[in-house]
Design an enzyme around this catalytic site. Structure first.
Site, PDB file in Angstrom:
ATOM      1  N   PHE A 179     -12.200  -6.622  13.883  1.00  0.00           N
ATOM      2  CA  PHE A 179     -11.075  -7.355  12.883  1.00  0.00           C
ATOM      3  C   PHE A 179     -10.888  -6.285  11.829  1.00  0.00           C
ATOM      4  CE2 PHE A 179      -9.755  -9.585   9.046  1.00  0.00           C
ATOM      5  CZ  PHE A 179      -8.616 -10.035   9.492  1.00  0.00           C
ATOM      6  N   GLN A 180      -9.369  -5.979  11.693  1.00  0.00           N
ATOM      7  CA  GLN A 180      -8.918  -4.885  10.695  1.00  0.00           C
ATOM      8  C   GLN A 180      -9.250  -3.526  10.976  1.00  0.00           C
ATOM      9  OE1 GLN A 180      -8.701  -6.686   6.715  1.00  0.00           O
ATOM     10  NE2 GLN A 180      -6.728  -7.594   7.421  1.00  0.00           N
ATOM     11  N   LYS A 223     -17.667  -0.088   5.749  1.00  0.00           N
ATOM     12  CA  LYS A 223     -18.077  -0.960   4.774  1.00  0.00           C
ATOM     13  C   LYS A 223     -19.657  -0.929   4.521  1.00  0.00           C
ATOM     14  CE  LYS A 223     -17.926  -6.139   3.932  1.00  0.00           C
ATOM     15  NZ  LYS A 223     -17.079  -7.013   3.479  1.00  0.00           N
ATOM     16  N   MET A 241      24.420   8.281   2.822  1.00  0.00           N
ATOM     17  CA  MET A 241      24.342   9.553   3.427  1.00  0.00           C
ATOM     18  C   MET A 241      24.589   9.812   4.894  1.00  0.00           C
ATOM     19  SD  MET A 241      24.159  12.748   3.133  1.00  0.00           S
ATOM     20  CE  MET A 241      23.040  13.348   1.524  1.00  0.00           C
ATOM     21  N   GLU A 285       0.836  -1.206  -0.108  1.00  0.00           N
ATOM     22  CA  GLU A 285      -0.073   0.039   0.005  1.00  0.00           C
ATOM     23  C   GLU A 285       0.897   1.464  -0.001  1.00  0.00           C
ATOM     24  OE1 GLU A 285      -0.575  -2.662   2.084  1.00  0.00           O
ATOM     25  OE2 GLU A 285      -2.596  -3.091   1.721  1.00  0.00           O
TER      26      GLU A 285
HETATM   27  C1  LIG Z   1      12.395   5.390   5.491  1.00  0.00           C
HETATM   28  C2  LIG Z   1      13.696   5.919   6.023  1.00  0.00           C
HETATM   29  N1  LIG Z   1      14.525   5.332   6.913  1.00  0.00           N
HETATM   30  C3  LIG Z   1      15.712   6.004   7.120  1.00  0.00           C
HETATM   31  C4  LIG Z   1      16.041   7.117   6.762  1.00  0.00           C
HETATM   32  C5  LIG Z   1      17.520   7.752   7.284  1.00  0.00           C
HETATM   33  N2  LIG Z   1      18.326   7.770   5.847  1.00  0.00           N
HETATM   34  C6  LIG Z   1      18.544   9.017   5.200  1.00  0.00           C
HETATM   35  S1  LIG Z   1      19.485   8.629   3.883  1.00  0.00           S
HETATM   36  C7  LIG Z   1      19.747   7.067   4.441  1.00  0.00           C
HETATM   37  C8  LIG Z   1      20.796   6.308   3.543  1.00  0.00           C
HETATM   38  C9  LIG Z   1      20.310   5.822   2.300  1.00  0.00           C
HETATM   39  O1  LIG Z   1      21.170   4.864   1.665  1.00  0.00           O
HETATM   40  P1  LIG Z   1      21.042   4.561   0.003  1.00  0.00           P
HETATM   41  O2  LIG Z   1      19.570   4.424  -0.468  1.00  0.00           O
HETATM   42  O3  LIG Z   1      21.885   3.381  -0.189  1.00  0.00           O
HETATM   43  O4  LIG Z   1      21.502   5.922  -0.464  1.00  0.00           O
HETATM   44  P2  LIG Z   1      23.014   6.580  -0.612  1.00  0.00           P
HETATM   45  O5  LIG Z   1      22.820   7.756   0.382  1.00  0.00           O
HETATM   46  O6  LIG Z   1      23.791   5.624  -0.375  1.00  0.00           O
HETATM   47  O7  LIG Z   1      23.249   7.261  -1.891  1.00  0.00           O
HETATM   48  C10 LIG Z   1      19.127   6.803   5.452  1.00  0.00           C
HETATM   49  C11 LIG Z   1      19.297   5.495   5.989  1.00  0.00           C
HETATM   50  C12 LIG Z   1      15.251   7.603   5.772  1.00  0.00           C
HETATM   51  N3  LIG Z   1      15.581   8.852   5.059  1.00  0.00           N
HETATM   52  N4  LIG Z   1      14.021   7.135   5.354  1.00  0.00           N
END
Ligand SMILES: Cc1ncc(C[n+]2csc(CCOP(=O)(O)OP(=O)(O)O)c2C)c(N)n1
Ligand SMILES: [Mg+2]
Lengths: 161, 566
Positions: free
Chosen positions: B112-113, B162, B480, B50
């Site tokens: 439920f749900q 529903k 990052m 979803e």
């Molecule tokens: C749903 C979610 N969980 C955690 C984060 C924290 N976060 C920001 S950037 C990042 C790393 C992303 O890694 P990747 O997709 O490999 O991208 P890269 O920075 O290596 O290009 C994380 C964990 C986020 N932004 N969104």
């Protein structure tokens, strides 16, 4: 600084939770909140007392305006207004203190609304400072329970010439 | 009048609103609605999660400017959508999300749900409704569409018990929803417009700081005309990229934490900051007190709560950005004392100074022999798509490099989760955008971490022949976060090493998509070319230099002039 906000909103389920959610979601505290239907049953009026820096209050007011169910927001601090609060106090009233309680309540123009063998329940209405005063005076006698309504407030009518 | 079922009424109302495409996932609470929906010519896209449904509707909405629609079942269906609803909320994207709910008689019984999705989504929707009265079903849906698209747009959720879906109702005749309590101010105040224009005339060092509001208001043309006529440099937020052509000499690219040197310097030294449809987000301003310290500030925004929220504004204009810019353009046209050429020439020394900064520290990176630099991949995608593809991103370094190195010349080409920063946004959003533009190249520029958050949507793309191209900048890190650890936590790479990913090429094949790999620089161009010429879903796995950083970088909370450079 303390602000008293008067908010008109649509009287429907969920409307109030949008208002309170707005405050809690921003870590703004609500000191008191009082809601009831207005003369138009589709509209409720809410009196909300909050405290915060000017910028925070300004933001809260703007956010309130933005809520879809909110019709009007007035910051009463920008106006002359009357405010009242009611308190119910159950105070110890045995043979030795009964007369004293009655005297105090009389001074505050309160009244006794319930009586038991060893307590009176009294009702007092007034400004926040009056409510605080009556509580302070009754405390040494022995307050068993207190219920406050929170403030309701209304802007004063414009003075006619 | 004859009665119809709630399902039929919903569908009739969707058609009335011009909806011919919805993204969703069925379940018990919405089974009747699906029964009816799949007999009509409204196309329903069955996603695999979803969150993907709502992101796809969001991608469709961003790419087209229309309201995106998704349908989720009650309980877990609805909660699975919450991250995506919040994503749309933070970026002001118009969505209508329909959720199923248990029958009215069971609400509040821990049925439920059953979840209180209206309660859960209250702080992340523009507004939401639980339809309690079947006769209110259609009026509520009309309000939902109206609210989603007007004013500052946003997602609106309508929770449908529903038995309301199943009840018999008379379809009310078409009418514009009347909402006494909701009247967004779209027209600019002429006095404020005049003040703003005069401030522009007096300024020596003006800068335009443009956000996503301009794109939402379809005001790019007016903005471009304004900037070019007055010869004012333009910097954009992540959400604003594409509002002004990225290849125009007046474009300074993005500002803020990973903004360009020229953009951040220009803002810091400006004497007039013209903020249009932007909101002084902390990723943009850095340390607030040091943000545009010498500038008078004009702020155009449709949302009064954005004005003077973080930064005190001197000349606020609460209005639709397009209309405000139009009004300013006409003011200059009708103002006799104003000669555009003289004025533009007057700004030239300032423009030259700004361009000087850009020359001094342009966006750049160091080549390292055969190793693939992630920035190089973006440059190549930019080059091979003529800067005109629809690009979605995931979140992290991949997103920032895209913002820096892809030159967006048109609005609604960059679809990215700016406000919430939702990893997993890119792939489903790309699918939504591809539905809107079946013939345009649509890329999801991804990280190896993020792509795994909604990778199941490859099956959706495949099922509907939506040939999206996923370009994974594979650094085997949550890059990052790793970069922050490198800079501020002593290179302690706590839980950011991602060296247990699947083989993305083989995985793509398992989904029936095409998988391509590039391990050295010379393979990058052929891989992108092959992807572009393939009429199938493609996953490109680029092994990029692992510890590459995104620069410039302003450490969080620092003044934006204190940039760490390459
Ligand atoms: C749903 C979610 N969980 C955690 C984060 C924290 N976060 C920001 S950037 C990042 C790393 C992303 O890694 P990747 O997709 O490999 O991208 P890269 O920075 O290596 O290009 C994380 C964990 C986020 N932004 N969104
Ligand atoms: Mg990575």
């Amino acid at each position: 600084m303390k602000h008293t906000l008067s908010v008109l909103l649509r009287n429907k389920p969920g409307a109030l939770s949008h208002v309170t959610g707005l405050f809690s979601g921003r870590c703004f505290n609500i000191e008191s909140l009082c809601v009831a239907e207005t003369i138009d049953p589709e509209v409720s009026c809410l009196t909300l007392v909050t405290r915060g820096k000017e910028g925070v209050i300004e933001q809260a007011i703007k956010q309130l305006h933005k809520l879809i169910d909110v019709i009007k927001v007035t910051d009463l601090n920008e106006k002359d207004f009357v405010e009242r609060e009611m308190v119910l106090i159950r105070v110890k009233a045995d043979a030795s203190s009964r007369a004293e309680v009655l005297r105090i309540i009389d001074i505050f123009r309160g009244k006794v609304v319930d009586v038991s063998a060893n307590s009176y329940t009294v009702e007092v209405t007034g400004s926040e400072s009056k409510i605080k005063a009556v509580i302070d005076i009754l405390k040494p006698i022995g307050i068993k329970e207190i219920i406050r309504t929170g403030t309701v407030a209304m802007a004063r009518a414009p003075k006619s010439k | 009048m004859s009665k119809i079922t709630g399902s039929q009424a919903i569908i009739q109302c969707l058609k009335e609103e011009g909806v011919d495409l919805v993204f969703g996932y069925p379940g018990g609470a919405v089974i009747e609605l699906y029964d009816e929906l799949c007999k009509t010519d409204i196309k329903h896209v069955l996603v695999r999660h979803e969150q993907g449904a709502v992101h796809a509707a969001d991608g469709f909405a961003r790419a087209t400017g229309k309201v995106g629609v998704s349908i989720l079942t009650s309980g877990p269906g609805a909660t699975n959508g919450v991250t995506a609803i919040a994503t749309a909320y933070c970026d002001s994207i118009p969505l209508v999300v329909l959720t199923g709910q248990v029958p009215r008689a069971l609400i509040g019984n821990d049925a439920f749900q059953e979840v209180d999705i209206v309660g859960i989504t209250r702080p992340c929707t523009k507004h939401n409704y639980l339809v309690n009265d079947p006769e209110q079903l259609v009026p509520t849906l009309r309000e939902a569409f109206y609210l989603a698209a007007s004013g500052r747009p946003g997602p609106v959720l309508v929770d449908l018990p529903k038995d309301v879906i199943g009840s018999l109702i008379t379809y009310p005749k078409k009418e514009q929803p009347k909402m006494q309590t909701y009247q967004p101010n779209v027209e600019p105040h002429p006095g404020q417009v005049e003040k703003a224009c005069k401030a522009c005339l007096n300024a020596k060092k003006p800068v335009l700081y443009v956000g996503g509001g301009v794109i939402l208001a379809n005001g790019s043309k007016e903005l471009t005309q304004f900037a070019r006529k007055l010869n004012i440099p333009v910097t954009m937020t992540l959400m604003g990229l594409g509002a002004f052509p990225g290849t125009d000499p007046l474009s300074l690219g993005m500002l803020g934490m990973h903004g360009t040197y020229a953009a951040n310097m220009a803002v810091a030294k400006s004497d007039l900051l013209i903020a249009v449809g932007s909101r002084f987000d902390d990723r943009v301003t850095g340390k607030l007190e040091a943000f545009a310290p010498n500038a008078e500030i004009i702020h155009i925004d449709i949302d009064p709560t954005s004005i003077s929220k973080n930064v005190d504004v001197d000349i606020p204009i609460v209005a639709d950005c397009k209309q405000a810019l139009q009004a300013m353009n006409s003011w200059f046209e009708s103002h006799n004392a104003f000669d555009a050429d003289t004025f533009a020439a007057g700004n030239q020394p300032w423009v030259d100074r700004v361009l000087e900064w850009d020359k001094k520290h342009p966006l750049c990176y160091h080549e390292e022999g055969d190793i693939i630099k992630p920035q190089f991949v973006i440059e190549k995608i930019n080059e091979l798509t003529g800067g005109d593809a629809i690009i979605t991103t995931e979140v992290g370094q991949n997103q920032m490099w895209t913002a820096q190195f892809y030159k967006f010349n048109h609005p609604r080409r960059l679809l990215t989760s700016g406000g919430l920063g939702t990893m997993g946004y890119g792939l489903p959003a790309a699918i939504g955008a591809q539905f809107a533009f079946p013939d345009k190249p649509v890329f999801d520029i991804a990280g190896d971490g993020s792509i795994q958050m909604n990778i199941q949507e490859l099956a959706t793309a495949k099922q509907y022949n939506m040939p999206v191209k996923v370009a994974i900048l594979n650094n085997q890190y949550l890059g990052m976060v790793r970069q922050w650890q490198e800079l501020f936590y002593n290179r302690h790479y706590a839980s950011t090493v991602m060296d247990h990913a699947p083989d993305f090429v083989e995985l793509a094949k398992a989904y029936g998509a095409v998988g391509l790999r590039a391990k050295i620089k010379s393979e990058v161009e052929p891989v992108i070319k092959e992807a572009l010429s393939t009429n199938n879903v493609v996953v490109m796995d680029f092994s990029v230099s692992r510890e590459e950083g995104v620069f410039p970088m302003v450490p969080a909370g620092k003044p934006t002039t204190e940039m760490l450079l390459v």
